[in-house]
Structures are given as structure tokens and as C-alpha cells.
Design a protein around this motif. Structure first.
Motif, mmCIF file in Angstrom:
data_model
loop_
_atom_site.group_PDB
_atom_site.id
_atom_site.type_symbol
_atom_site.label_atom_id
_atom_site.label_comp_id
_atom_site.label_asym_id
_atom_site.label_seq_id
_atom_site.Cartn_x
_atom_site.Cartn_y
_atom_site.Cartn_z
ATOM 1 N N MET A 6 0.840 -1.203 0.000
ATOM 2 C CA MET A 6 0.000 0.000 0.000
ATOM 3 C C MET A 6 0.872 1.249 0.000
ATOM 4 O O MET A 6 0.574 2.220 -0.704
ATOM 5 N N SER A 8 3.811 1.566 -1.261
ATOM 6 C CA SER A 8 4.386 1.682 -2.601
ATOM 7 C C SER A 8 3.388 2.339 -3.556
ATOM 8 O O SER A 8 3.751 3.226 -4.333
ATOM 9 N N VAL A 9 2.138 1.918 -3.505
ATOM 10 C CA VAL A 9 1.101 2.529 -4.346
ATOM 11 C C VAL A 9 0.925 3.992 -3.961
ATOM 12 O O VAL A 9 0.814 4.862 -4.829
ATOM 13 N N ARG A 13 1.173 7.768 -6.312
ATOM 14 C CA ARG A 13 -0.150 8.383 -6.478
ATOM 15 C C ARG A 13 -0.241 9.426 -7.588
ATOM 16 O O ARG A 13 -1.329 9.772 -8.009
ATOM 17 N N ALA A 17 -2.731 6.920 -14.638
ATOM 18 C CA ALA A 17 -3.467 5.672 -14.448
ATOM 19 C C ALA A 17 -4.697 5.663 -15.355
ATOM 20 O O ALA A 17 -5.184 6.718 -15.762
ATOM 21 N N LEU A 39 -3.031 8.439 -10.458
ATOM 22 C CA LEU A 39 -3.467 7.250 -9.722
ATOM 23 C C LEU A 39 -4.299 7.601 -8.495
ATOM 24 O O LEU A 39 -5.348 6.997 -8.262
ATOM 25 N N TYR A 62 -1.683 1.164 -13.844
ATOM 26 C CA TYR A 62 -0.728 2.256 -13.637
ATOM 27 C C TYR A 62 0.676 1.698 -13.743
ATOM 28 O O TYR A 62 0.874 0.484 -13.728
ATOM 29 N N THR A 67 3.346 -4.081 -13.769
ATOM 30 C CA THR A 67 2.642 -3.769 -12.528
ATOM 31 C C THR A 67 1.210 -4.287 -12.629
ATOM 32 O O THR A 67 0.479 -3.881 -13.528
ATOM 33 N N LEU A 70 -4.856 -2.638 -10.008
ATOM 34 C CA LEU A 70 -5.559 -2.676 -8.720
ATOM 35 C C LEU A 70 -7.001 -3.097 -8.956
ATOM 36 O O LEU A 70 -7.670 -2.566 -9.851
ATOM 37 N N GLU A 74 -8.660 -3.905 -3.443
ATOM 38 C CA GLU A 74 -7.434 -3.155 -3.173
ATOM 39 C C GLU A 74 -7.704 -1.651 -3.186
ATOM 40 O O GLU A 74 -7.160 -0.906 -2.366
ATOM 41 N N LEU A 78 -6.977 0.833 -0.089
ATOM 42 C CA LEU A 78 -6.126 2.013 -0.207
ATOM 43 C C LEU A 78 -6.863 3.270 0.220
ATOM 44 O O LEU A 78 -6.308 4.123 0.911
#
Length: 89
Positions: A6, A8-9, A13, A17, A39, A62, A67, A70, A74, A78
Motif C-alpha cells: 500500500m 508503494s502505491v 499516487r 493511471a 493514480l 498504472y 505492474t 488494482l 485493493e 487504499l
């Protein structure tokens, strides 16, 4: 999704995306079309769209092609963890 994933995402941001898999709930209404957006903004849109659209097949892509996108669970996770901080500069 664990905390490091999370985080990392969250750090990503601002990367472009794309949203897919959102379906209209109305009869005769077209499914929405989305253009590339950051994102964090995409996550916020999906979190706030729950109940307004069929999100059963939603995915946010994204980063590079390796990758994984999501999924709905997820995205909710987030948004629950970071909320509006996903929109911060």
C-alpha cells in the motif's frame, strides 16, 4: 494488500493511471469512458463511485506493464488507509 505494498502505491499516487471495468447501472445508459488521470485521483473516483456504477470488474492500471492492476478490494483498502492524502502533492 499488505502495508508495504500500500505504501508503494501511495508513493506512486501521481503517476498516470487508467480506469476500466466500470459499468452503468441504468438501462440504455452508456458505460462511462475515462481518460488518463493521476493514480490517486483514479482511486478516489472509484471509492466515491461505489453504488453509482457496477464496479464488479473495476481495475486501475498504472506504472509499467509488469505492474498488476488494482482491483476493487485493493482500491477500497487504499482509500480506507490513505483517503484524501492520495490527492496531496
Amino acid at each position: 494488500m499488505d502495508k508495504p505494498a500500500m505504501a508503494s502505491v501511495f508513493r506512486m499516487r501521481h503517476v498516470p493511471a487508467s480506469i476500466s471495468g466500470v459499468r452503468s447501472l441504468g438501462r440504455g445508459q452508456a458505460d462511462p469512458i475515462f481518460h488518463s488521470r493521476p493514480l490517486g485521483e483514479a482511486i478516489r473516483f472509484i471509492a466515491e463511485a461505489d453504488g453509482q456504477y457496477d464496479l464488479s470488474a473495476v481495475a486501475i492500471s498504472y506504472g509499467d506493464r509488469s505492474t498488476p492492476p488494482l482491483g476493487g478490494g485493493e482500491i477500497k483498502q487504499l482509500w480506507s488507509e490513505y483517503g484524501m492524502r492520495l490527492m496531496e502533492a
